[in-house]
Design a protein around this motif. Structure first.
Motif, PDB file in Angstrom:
ATOM      1  N   UNK A 156      10.604   7.553 -10.254  1.00 43.51           N
ATOM      2  CA  UNK A 156      10.446   6.305 -10.995  1.00 43.51           C
ATOM      3  C   UNK A 156       9.437   6.490 -12.119  1.00 43.51           C
ATOM      4  N   UNK A 174       6.810   4.047 -14.402  1.00 44.93           N
ATOM      5  CA  UNK A 174       6.211   2.712 -14.498  1.00 44.93           C
ATOM      6  C   UNK A 174       5.281   2.663 -15.700  1.00 44.93           C
ATOM      7  N   UNK A 180       4.620  -3.397 -16.249  1.00 41.35           N
ATOM      8  CA  UNK A 180       6.049  -3.478 -15.954  1.00 41.35           C
ATOM      9  C   UNK A 180       6.331  -3.012 -14.532  1.00 41.35           C
ATOM     10  N   UNK A 181       7.472  -3.436 -13.973  1.00 37.22           N
ATOM     11  CA  UNK A 181       7.865  -2.879 -12.682  1.00 37.22           C
ATOM     12  C   UNK A 181       8.343  -1.444 -12.858  1.00 37.22           C
ATOM     13  N   UNK A 182       8.418  -0.697 -11.782  1.00 34.41           N
ATOM     14  CA  UNK A 182       8.964   0.667 -11.872  1.00 34.41           C
ATOM     15  C   UNK A 182      10.424   0.647 -12.306  1.00 34.41           C
ATOM     16  N   UNK A 184      13.896   3.121 -12.032  1.00 38.40           N
ATOM     17  CA  UNK A 184      14.502   4.286 -11.391  1.00 38.40           C
ATOM     18  C   UNK A 184      14.971   5.288 -12.448  1.00 38.40           C
ATOM     19  N   UNK A 216      17.889   9.802  -8.547  1.00 34.93           N
ATOM     20  CA  UNK A 216      18.083   9.698  -7.114  1.00 34.93           C
ATOM     21  C   UNK A 216      18.830  10.949  -6.657  1.00 34.93           C
ATOM     22  N   UNK A 234      19.843   8.344 -13.396  1.00 36.55           N
ATOM     23  CA  UNK A 234      20.293   6.952 -13.461  1.00 36.55           C
ATOM     24  C   UNK A 234      20.852   6.676 -14.855  1.00 36.55           C
ATOM     25  N   UNK A 252       6.346   8.249 -10.276  1.00 37.44           N
ATOM     26  CA  UNK A 252       6.249   8.305  -8.823  1.00 37.44           C
ATOM     27  C   UNK A 252       7.493   8.978  -8.245  1.00 37.44           C
ATOM     28  N   UNK A 312       9.596   9.295  -4.514  1.00 34.20           N
ATOM     29  CA  UNK A 312       9.778   8.477  -3.316  1.00 34.20           C
ATOM     30  C   UNK A 312      10.833   9.122  -2.441  1.00 34.20           C
ATOM     31  N   UNK A 363       6.082   6.697  -0.991  1.00 37.09           N
ATOM     32  CA  UNK A 363       5.927   7.126  -2.372  1.00 37.09           C
ATOM     33  C   UNK A 363       4.802   8.157  -2.488  1.00 37.09           C
ATOM     34  N   UNK A 391       1.530   9.459  -4.801  1.00 35.80           N
ATOM     35  CA  UNK A 391       0.400   8.668  -5.296  1.00 35.80           C
ATOM     36  C   UNK A 391       0.507   8.362  -6.791  1.00 35.80           C
ATOM     37  N   UNK A 425       2.412   2.615  -5.332  1.00 35.96           N
ATOM     38  CA  UNK A 425       3.437   1.791  -4.737  1.00 35.96           C
ATOM     39  C   UNK A 425       3.491   1.983  -3.225  1.00 35.96           C
ATOM     40  N   UNK A 433       6.798  -6.784  -5.273  1.00 36.02           N
ATOM     41  CA  UNK A 433       8.067  -6.676  -5.977  1.00 36.02           C
ATOM     42  C   UNK A 433       9.229  -6.831  -5.001  1.00 36.02           C
ATOM     43  N   UNK A 461      17.210   4.064  -2.340  1.00 37.41           N
ATOM     44  CA  UNK A 461      16.546   4.095  -3.638  1.00 37.41           C
ATOM     45  C   UNK A 461      16.541   2.682  -4.212  1.00 37.41           C
ATOM     46  N   UNK A 462      15.538   2.379  -5.019  1.00 35.03           N
ATOM     47  CA  UNK A 462      15.366   1.030  -5.559  1.00 35.03           C
ATOM     48  C   UNK A 462      15.828   1.019  -7.014  1.00 35.03           C
ATOM     49  N   UNK A 490      14.403  -3.937  -9.916  1.00 39.64           N
ATOM     50  CA  UNK A 490      13.148  -4.528  -9.478  1.00 39.64           C
ATOM     51  C   UNK A 490      12.930  -5.864 -10.195  1.00 39.64           C
ATOM     52  N   UNK A 491      12.247  -6.786  -9.500  1.00 35.14           N
ATOM     53  CA  UNK A 491      11.781  -7.978 -10.167  1.00 35.14           C
ATOM     54  C   UNK A 491      10.501  -7.684 -10.941  1.00 35.14           C
TER      55      UNK A 491
END
Lengths: 111, 118
Positions: free
Chosen positions: A42, A44, A48-50, A52, A55, A61, A93, A95, A103, A105, B45, B95, B104-105, B108-109
């Motif tokens: 991911x 970030x 903002x949110x992470x 993707x 995968x 993606x 990150x 995961x 995840x 660090x 996270x 989130x 896998x995500x 996300x909000x």
């Protein structure tokens, strides 16, 4: 639970140069039922949110620029940015999703 | 287009309760696992919990077991997180995330800030 360890914690790369981030898991994330590595990456950006990026360790993606690549298997994985752009400044990150999801660090990438 | 919108965050005293909601749109909500992931201020996270498509299975990280409950209402395309016995260390942005095909995500909000402080 599987512990994910990223290295380095931060790195500074010149524009147009290569950035490499490593991720190591405390046990293999290669799942026998799928024969795939259950590993995601991911990005970030601040506030903002992470987002993707990859995968199955190396499947990009939709919409992710091809200067980003993911590789590795078992317990050792790498995210590479082949030619760093200004918009790539972010925290990255890894995961794992073999069992309880965990995840790394995070690795901060700066110019 | 997939949209996830969290609500319900705020300031709560230690030992208090709070309920987060996540409104989902743009995909078949009843056909996917969903998760809550949190991020303490300036930190990384942490996955918190997830729930199966029909709500029959819920899984939690050890640190919230017995205190948090994840649930969903597929008729209203909504995900919830009931948080009880809150502690200072639960302070984070929470989130809502779509938990796609094995874990896998992929969406996300924007997150909801929960602050636990007296």
């Amino acid at each position: 639970d599987i512990v994910m360890t990223q290295s380095p914690d931060s790195l500074a790369v010149s524009l147009g140069e290569r950035a490499t981030i490593n991720c190591q898991s405390s046990q293999s994330v290669l799942h026998s039922s799928t024969n795939k590595n259950h590993l995601a990456w991911y990005q970030q950006k601040p506030g903002q949110p992470p987002k993707l990026l990859f995968y199955w360790a190396s499947t990009r993606e939709s919409g992710v620029p091809d200067r980003f690549s993911g590789s590795g298997s078992g317990t050792d994985f790498t995210l590479t940015i082949s030619s760093l752009q200004a918009e790539d400044v972010a925290v990255y990150y890894c995961q794992q999703y073999v069992g309880i999801k965990t995840f790394g660090q995070g690795t901060k990438v700066e110019i | 287009e997939v949209h996830l919108v969290e609500s319900g965050g705020g300031l709560v005293q230690p030992g208090g309760s709070l309920r987060l909601s996540c409104a989902a749109s743009g995909f078949t909500f009843s056909g996917t696992w969903m998760s809550w992931v949190r991020q303490a201020p300036g930190k990384g996270l942490e996955w918190v919990a997830n729930i199966k498509e029909d709500g029959s299975v819920q899984i939690y990280v050890d640190s919230v077991k017995g205190r948090f409950t994840i649930s969903r209402d597929n008729a209203k395309n909504s995900l919830f997180l009931q948080m009880n016995s809150l502690r200072a260390e639960d302070t984070a942005v929470y989130y809502c995330a779509r938990d796609n095909l094995g874990g896998r995500f992929d969406h996300w909000g924007q997150g909801a800030l929960v602050t636990v402080s007296s």
